[in-house]
Scaffold this motif. Structure first.
Motif, PDB file in Angstrom:
ATOM      1  N   VAL A   1      75.603  43.873  56.357  1.00  0.00           N
ATOM      2  CA  VAL A   1      74.443  44.661  55.938  1.00  0.00           C
ATOM      3  C   VAL A   1      73.917  44.150  54.603  1.00  0.00           C
ATOM      4  O   VAL A   1      72.709  43.914  54.425  1.00  0.00           O
ATOM      5  CB  VAL A   1      74.808  46.161  55.842  1.00  0.00           C
ATOM      6  N   VAL A   2      74.823  43.957  53.637  1.00  0.00           N
ATOM      7  CA  VAL A   2      74.421  43.462  52.323  1.00  0.00           C
ATOM      8  C   VAL A   2      73.870  42.041  52.437  1.00  0.00           C
ATOM      9  O   VAL A   2      72.878  41.688  51.773  1.00  0.00           O
ATOM     10  CB  VAL A   2      75.619  43.505  51.358  1.00  0.00           C
TER      11      VAL A   2
ATOM     12  N   ALA B   1      70.396  42.390  53.754  1.00  0.00           N
ATOM     13  CA  ALA B   1      69.557  43.093  52.782  1.00  0.00           C
ATOM     14  C   ALA B   1      69.129  42.137  51.677  1.00  0.00           C
ATOM     15  O   ALA B   1      67.969  42.157  51.229  1.00  0.00           O
ATOM     16  CB  ALA B   1      70.309  44.283  52.202  1.00  0.00           C
ATOM     17  N   ASP B   2      70.059  41.289  51.239  1.00  0.00           N
ATOM     18  CA  ASP B   2      69.728  40.316  50.202  1.00  0.00           C
ATOM     19  C   ASP B   2      68.737  39.265  50.710  1.00  0.00           C
ATOM     20  O   ASP B   2      67.928  38.741  49.929  1.00  0.00           O
ATOM     21  CB  ASP B   2      71.007  39.631  49.705  1.00  0.00           C
TER      22      ASP B   2
ATOM     23  N   GLN C   1      66.416  39.950  53.122  1.00  0.00           N
ATOM     24  CA  GLN C   1      65.169  40.609  53.505  1.00  0.00           C
ATOM     25  C   GLN C   1      64.393  41.210  52.352  1.00  0.00           C
ATOM     26  O   GLN C   1      63.184  41.402  52.459  1.00  0.00           O
ATOM     27  CB  GLN C   1      65.490  41.712  54.528  1.00  0.00           C
ATOM     28  N   VAL C   2      65.048  41.520  51.239  1.00  0.00           N
ATOM     29  CA  VAL C   2      64.371  42.229  50.162  1.00  0.00           C
ATOM     30  C   VAL C   2      63.155  41.465  49.652  1.00  0.00           C
ATOM     31  O   VAL C   2      62.196  42.068  49.146  1.00  0.00           O
ATOM     32  CB  VAL C   2      65.365  42.519  49.011  1.00  0.00           C
TER      33      VAL C   2
ATOM     34  N   GLY D   1      70.899  45.682  57.719  1.00  0.00           N
ATOM     35  CA  GLY D   1      70.635  45.075  56.421  1.00  0.00           C
ATOM     36  C   GLY D   1      69.172  44.752  56.218  1.00  0.00           C
ATOM     37  O   GLY D   1      68.635  44.885  55.108  1.00  0.00           O
TER      38      GLY D   1
ATOM     39  N   ALA E   1      67.666  48.005  55.302  1.00  0.00           N
ATOM     40  CA  ALA E   1      68.036  48.380  53.938  1.00  0.00           C
ATOM     41  C   ALA E   1      67.269  47.551  52.910  1.00  0.00           C
ATOM     42  O   ALA E   1      66.775  48.082  51.905  1.00  0.00           O
ATOM     43  CB  ALA E   1      69.538  48.204  53.745  1.00  0.00           C
ATOM     44  N   GLY E   2      67.171  46.243  53.167  1.00  0.00           N
ATOM     45  CA  GLY E   2      66.449  45.389  52.233  1.00  0.00           C
ATOM     46  C   GLY E   2      64.958  45.657  52.242  1.00  0.00           C
ATOM     47  O   GLY E   2      64.319  45.682  51.183  1.00  0.00           O
TER      48      GLY E   2
ATOM     49  N   VAL F   1      69.859  45.607  45.467  1.00  0.00           N
ATOM     50  CA  VAL F   1      70.671  45.172  46.605  1.00  0.00           C
ATOM     51  C   VAL F   1      71.782  44.209  46.203  1.00  0.00           C
ATOM     52  O   VAL F   1      72.630  43.861  47.032  1.00  0.00           O
ATOM     53  CB  VAL F   1      69.774  44.520  47.689  1.00  0.00           C
TER      54      VAL F   1
ATOM     55  N   SER G   1      60.636  49.128  59.721  1.00  0.00           N
ATOM     56  CA  SER G   1      62.091  49.281  59.752  1.00  0.00           C
ATOM     57  C   SER G   1      62.561  50.013  61.002  1.00  0.00           C
ATOM     58  O   SER G   1      63.687  49.805  61.456  1.00  0.00           O
ATOM     59  CB  SER G   1      62.569  50.033  58.507  1.00  0.00           C
TER      60      SER G   1
END
Length: 436
Positions: free
Chosen positions: A26-27, A30-31, A33-34, A152, A155-156, A176, A256
């Motif tokens: 997930v992280v 997220a990193d 996609q942010v 992720g 989340a991102g 993130v 999302s």
């Protein structure tokens, strides 16, 4: 002979390990996609074009693809657990560096650093899970793990959009980056497994995948379907902004929901594939054959023929659900046709193809097509790749039962020299204890 010979004791149970690795994925995404949440701000502050914005997403996948195989070779020889902890620390630090980038090139370099850290994480985690859970549950377990990717992305995208709207795009990267550092420490509590040394792990993994037509079909089909999915999670927020007149934060939240539908589709497809495999093992690839075809059947008309409105949104939602369904079954097929001692290396080869051909191509290809013909046409063209992916999966399914039955490729071990006896003659080999 290659295989898993034992396991190191650790405090985390198999389910806890699955949960932790899923959280790390997930992280991971997220990193990645942010940066999409920062697109509107980067267009204004750095004057970036659509192609340049797409490159900020694609560059991570390119670096992951190029680094996956050499990192996995090291991981199989060193420690999967310690490697995961180190990689999470590196990519989280690189994400934090994005927050202080003074210009486009500096941001691009920091994004490359994220790829350096993430290279090898997927193969190492998949190898751990493949050794922890039984083969008959493999597609389901790997699908649950891979569910972390769309989660992720959400989340991102959502977290990044909200943080950027409230405090600015630089704070979105910091938000993130912190969780990855915490999870990196927890990763040291994972349970690794020992594998019998395999001479030339790279050769054994490549030989196994090249011999197995099902492995090739899984890799090609999965990569093509990821072109479609990476296009969706990168450019759908922009499409919703333009077609529906939404502000960036609301467009990110709406997009999302499509990615979350992909998370549900990932787990559902893995479970269905495992259940149907009890009747015929071919279903492990026939399920993604059907879902890849449905991806094009829903997304193509949604962007090309249906005007903005509820019907279009429903079709996009269905297409997003189908676009990630091949991940679990495809990785399971790769693990089924290679020796246990080279699983991380084999999955690294799989990851190289998925990242270089799939995740890296989608964002920048769509950006280039957008600069030429517009975003709506670009999305419609890319959606057609699901049909080609379905053909690849179907082709691989024809040989999967045979590939699975004949087992992995085992390369001969190099011969060792016998010690020389006095007088220059080779000493006779001594007998082994236990009659062996």
């Amino acid at each position: 002979m290659s295989g898993v010979s034992g396991a190191e004791r650790g405090p985390l149970s198999p389910r806890s390990a699955l949960a932790l690795l899923c959280a790390l994925l997930v992280v991971d995404f997220a990193d990645r996609q942010v940066v999409v949440a920062a697109f509107p701000y980067l267009r204004t502050e750095f004057g970036a074009s659509a192609t340049q914005l797409g490159a900020l997403v694609s560059v991570v996948s390119v670096v992951v693809a190029l680094g996956a195989l050499p990192v996995a070779l090291l991981v199989d020889r060193w420690s999967r657990v310690r490697a995961i902890a180190v990689m999470a620390t590196v990519w989280s630090g690189a994400t934090a560096a994005c927050a202080v980038a003074p210009g486009y090139l500096a941001l691009l370099a920091a994004r490359m650093g994220i790829g350096v850290g993430q290279a090898g994480f997927g193969p190492a985690a998949s190898a751990l899970l493949g050794a922890t859970f039984p083969a008959e549950r493999r597609a389901t377990v790997l699908a649950v793990f891979q569910m972390g990717a769309p989660l992720g992305i959400v989340a991102g995208g959502v977290g990044g959009s909200l943080a950027a709207a409230q405090w600015g795009w630089r704070w979105a990267f910091l938000a993130v980056a912190v969780p990855g550092l915490v999870l990196a420490l927890l990763a040291l509590r994972l349970r690794d497994y020992r594998s019998v040394p395999e001479p030339s792990r790279g050769r054994a993994a490549v030989a196994g995948l090249l011999r197995a037509r099902s492995g090739l079909g899984a890799m090609v089909g999965g990569a093509l379907l990821l072109v479609v999915f990476s296009t969706l999670y990168t450019w759908l927020p922009t499409q919703l902004e333009r077609a529906y007149g939404l502000p960036p934060a609301r467009a990110g939240v709406l997009a999302s929901t499509v990615v979350l539908a992909g998370a549900a589709g990932t787990v559902l497809a893995g479970a269905v594939a495992d259940r149907l495999t009890r009747r015929s093992v071919r279903w492990r690839l026939l399920v993604p054959t059907a879902t890849a075809t449905l991806t094009s059947a829903t997304l193509g008309p949604a962007f090309v023929a249906v005007p903005p409105g509820p019907v279009q949104l429903v079709l996009i939602l269905l297409g997003g659900t189908m676009a990630t369904t091949a991940i679990g079954p495809a990785v399971a097929v790769v693990l089924d046709v290679v020796a246990p001692a080279v699983r991380a290396t084999a999955v690294a080869i799989f990851a190289l193809v998925q990242n270089l051909v799939g995740l890296a191509v989608g964002p920048v290809l769509t950006g280039a097509l957008t600069d030429r013909w517009g975003l709506t046409a670009a999305l419609g063209l890319v959606a057609c790749l699901g049909l080609v992916a379905g053909v690849a999966f179907g082709w691989g399914s024809l040989s999967y039962p045979r590939d699975r039955e004949r087992g992995p490729v085992l390369l001969p071990r190099p011969r060792t020299r016998r010690p020389r006896a006095a007088g220059g003659r080779s000493a006779a080999p001594r007998g082994r204890r236990g009659g062996r």
